[in-house]
Design a protein around this motif. Structure first.
Motif, PDB file in Angstrom:
ATOM      1  N   VAL A 102      11.771   5.879   5.329  1.00  0.00           N
ATOM      2  CA  VAL A 102      12.998   6.655   5.522  1.00  0.00           C
ATOM      3  C   VAL A 102      13.409   6.536   6.982  1.00  0.00           C
ATOM      4  N   ASN A 103      14.630   6.081   7.213  1.00  0.00           N
ATOM      5  CA  ASN A 103      15.157   5.945   8.566  1.00  0.00           C
ATOM      6  C   ASN A 103      16.356   6.869   8.721  1.00  0.00           C
ATOM      7  N   LEU A 104      16.324   7.694   9.773  1.00  0.00           N
ATOM      8  CA  LEU A 104      17.439   8.584  10.090  1.00  0.00           C
ATOM      9  C   LEU A 104      18.228   7.943  11.224  1.00  0.00           C
ATOM     10  N   GLU A 122       7.723  17.003   8.616  1.00  0.00           N
ATOM     11  CA  GLU A 122       7.075  17.773   7.553  1.00  0.00           C
ATOM     12  C   GLU A 122       7.839  17.713   6.246  1.00  0.00           C
ATOM     13  N   ALA A 123       9.042  17.176   6.273  1.00  0.00           N
ATOM     14  CA  ALA A 123       9.836  17.043   5.045  1.00  0.00           C
ATOM     15  C   ALA A 123       9.134  16.157   4.028  1.00  0.00           C
ATOM     16  N   PHE A 176      17.419  17.941   6.513  1.00  0.00           N
ATOM     17  CA  PHE A 176      17.389  16.605   5.930  1.00  0.00           C
ATOM     18  C   PHE A 176      16.520  16.507   4.686  1.00  0.00           C
ATOM     19  N   ASP A 177      15.918  17.619   4.239  1.00  0.00           N
ATOM     20  CA  ASP A 177      15.085  17.584   3.032  1.00  0.00           C
ATOM     21  C   ASP A 177      15.877  17.093   1.826  1.00  0.00           C
ATOM     22  N   LEU A 178      17.044  17.687   1.582  1.00  0.00           N
ATOM     23  CA  LEU A 178      17.849  17.322   0.417  1.00  0.00           C
ATOM     24  C   LEU A 178      18.323  15.878   0.471  1.00  0.00           C
ATOM     25  N   PRO A 179      18.926  15.395   1.576  1.00  0.00           N
ATOM     26  CA  PRO A 179      19.330  13.980   1.579  1.00  0.00           C
ATOM     27  C   PRO A 179      18.169  13.014   1.446  1.00  0.00           C
ATOM     28  N   ILE A 180      16.987  13.342   1.992  1.00  0.00           N
ATOM     29  CA  ILE A 180      15.828  12.452   1.828  1.00  0.00           C
ATOM     30  C   ILE A 180      15.409  12.402   0.360  1.00  0.00           C
ATOM     31  N   LEU A 187       0.830  -1.188   0.000  1.00  0.00           N
ATOM     32  CA  LEU A 187       0.000   0.000   0.000  1.00  0.00           C
ATOM     33  C   LEU A 187       0.873   1.248   0.000  1.00  0.00           C
ATOM     34  N   PRO A 188       0.606   2.220  -0.876  1.00  0.00           N
ATOM     35  CA  PRO A 188       1.437   3.433  -0.950  1.00  0.00           C
ATOM     36  C   PRO A 188       1.441   4.175   0.385  1.00  0.00           C
ATOM     37  N   SER A 189       2.653   4.529   0.846  1.00  0.00           N
ATOM     38  CA  SER A 189       2.799   5.276   2.095  1.00  0.00           C
ATOM     39  C   SER A 189       4.176   5.924   2.111  1.00  0.00           C
ATOM     40  N   PHE A 190       4.333   6.870   3.020  1.00  0.00           N
ATOM     41  CA  PHE A 190       5.620   7.569   3.175  1.00  0.00           C
ATOM     42  C   PHE A 190       5.851   7.672   4.685  1.00  0.00           C
ATOM     43  N   THR A 191       6.708   6.816   5.226  1.00  0.00           N
ATOM     44  CA  THR A 191       6.956   6.741   6.659  1.00  0.00           C
ATOM     45  C   THR A 191       8.361   7.246   6.957  1.00  0.00           C
TER      46      THR A 191
END
Length: 505
Positions: A68-70, A44-45, A82-86, A29-33
């Motif tokens: 995405v894991n930081l 909010e990025a 972290f916007d650019l590296p993500i 299922l499409p998601s952005f975690t």
């Protein structure tokens, strides 16, 4: 490839800890975690990155499950850095850029919805962490110029997401990385400057100017007390102009703290900072705090001057918070969630009136305050705080005739030359300015003559000094001897130092 790794940095105090941005694309299922102890602005990025990739004409993987894991997960992350590296991690995981080519680079930058890159705080701290390392640092305009002040580091400036993507397209020759859209910045040399108000503007006041010279030569803190308009502020504003030029390391540390607070000005690069907060400043504003912890005025004045006018009008909690940084040169902000340490090696110069009306002891006007009012006013300054101030100087008001007829005083350049010579003597003898002497170093490097030692012992007993007061008087006497070029402290030097401990408000 469905997994990519991009490197960046997180700020914890003045430390820029390494962060790995791991991006994984999977079916489902499409998601952005986004995980990894991220603050609200980092979470909010997701929306900024999605819009920036689409508006840049690139493909956002809508039909994928994006994680995405930081890492590391227990390190707090804040701001939009972290916007650019993500975004690069998503593009690399989806195969639009070469993931292997990202190795050896670190990225930071906030993305606008159109893909433009915006500056971030703490660029200098990130660059200092990479000093003398082969890693390349990619930053937005504004931040890249700050980072370029650090020598021996490779800095690239990019103004748009596409400028960065262009360098990592599959099959692209990395030797062509100096294209117009991707510019490499050269390190900026340090231009030493000693600009500011001139001491020659202060007419008369020979005693306070002598005390200011001693403070500059030895790095001592100083408190001016006197009626309104006597010249306390004029004297305090000229202390920075008497200090020696900053070294490259000092300039970088000072600028890095200013960058953390978003107050770095390239036009002041190489200047010793002078911070003068209003007396309504809170303890947090003065010593730092907040969530995430930010540096306060004591840290922004690192390697410079902290000027506190109307000292008794500051909140009691704010003044008492100055005790530790005056002793240690550092401030530690401890909170339940995190702990941050900032440098705070500043030189304190403070000014105050002797009473609420300001005319206690004045020859021109009579004081209208009651003894109880005077006691309460002066009681706002605690004994432990006053004990940590080396020089207590009375500044009297000059009569009008003397003020109008007085000639211009000695210029700052001549006084600074004497102060620098005295500092060089101290550095050659002990490797540090006199005010930094501690413990055994005081016994080793002060060594008064026998007559001076007996006089100092009698004065300490008579005046009831603490051990701190005695040691600070010895350090001031050592500075006076250095200004005179004397190898040992004599009775004359101790007698002059003694008057600066007696002249309490």
């Amino acid at each position: 490839m469905s997994l990519s790794l991009v490197h960046s940095r997180a700020l914890l105090g003045l430390e820029a800890a390494a962060v790995t941005v791991e991006v994984h694309l999977a079916n489902g299922l499409p998601s952005f975690t986004l995980v990894g102890l991220a603050e609200t602005e980092v979470k909010e990025a997701r929306e900024r990155v999605r819009s920036a990739i689409q508006n840049a004409g690139l493909e956002f993987p809508h039909n994928k499950r994006i994680t995405v894991n930081l890492a590391p997960a227990d390190l707090p992350k804040d701001s939009g850095r972290f916007d650019l590296p993500i975004a690069l991690g998503i593009l690399a995981a989806s195969g639009q850029i070469d993931d292997d080519a990202l190795a050896g680079h670190e990225f930071a930058g906030e993305l606008s919805l159109s893909g433009e890159l915006r500056p971030v705080r703490g660029a200098l701290a990130m660059a200092l962490a990479l000093r003398a390392m082969p890693t390349r640092l990619v930053l937005p305009p504004g931040s890249a110029e700050e980072a370029a002040l650090v020598p021996d580091i490779t800095i690239y400036k990019a103004g748009h997401l596409l400028d960065v993507v262009q360098q990592f397209l599959p099959g692209r020759d990395q030797a062509a990385s100096d294209a117009p859209a991707w510019s490499r910045l050269a390190s900026q040399p340090l231009h030493l400057k000693n600009e500011g108000p001139d001491l020659a503007d202060v007419k008369g006041q020979a005693g306070p100017k002598r005390a200011l010279e001693i403070a500059a030569a030895g790095g001592h803190s100083i408190l001016f007390s006197g009626p309104p308009g006597a010249g306390k502020s004029m004297l305090a504003e000229r202390l920075a102009g008497l200090l020696p030029p900053m070294s490259t390391d000092e300039a970088l540390e000072s600028a890095a703290v200013a960058s953390l607070a978003g107050r770095f000005d390239p036009g002041h690069w190489g200047h010793r900072p002078t911070c003068s907060p209003h007396h309504s400043a809170s303890a947090v504003a003065l010593v730092g705090g907040g969530s995430p912890p930010r540096p306060g005025e004591v840290s922004l004045a690192h390697h410079g001057v902290l000027y506190l006018d109307e000292l008794p009008e500051f909140p009691r909690a704010a003044l008492e918070a100055l005790r530790e940084p005056l002793e240690t040169g550092r401030i530690t902000i401890a909170r339940a969630a995190r702990r941050a340490e900032f440098p705070a090696r500043f030189q304190l110069v403070a000014a105050m009136n002797p009473c609420p009306c300001g005319h206690l002891g004045s020859a021109q006007r009579s004081c209208r305050c009651t003894p109880d009012q005077v006691a309460r006013y002066q009681g706002r300054l605690s004994g432990p705080l006053l004990d940590r101030i080396d020089l207590h100087v009375q500044v009297g008001a000059l009569p009008a005739a003397e003020l109008l007829q007085a000639r211009a005083g000695e210029p700052s350049a001549a006084v600074r030359e004497r102060c620098n010579a005295a500092r060089e003597r101290a550095l050659a003898r002990q490797g540090k300015p006199n005010h930094l002497l501690n413990g055994q170093e005081i016994d080793t490097h002060t060594r008064p003559e026998e007559a001076a030692l007996r006089f100092l012992d009698a004065a300490a007993v008579r005046l009831g000094w603490s051990a701190r007061g005695l040691h600070r008087t010895l350090k001031v006497a050592r500075t006076i001897a250095d200004l005179a070029g004397a190898p040992r402290i004599t009775l004359e030097h101790v007698a002059e130092a003694l008057q600066y401990r007696q002249a309490r408000p």
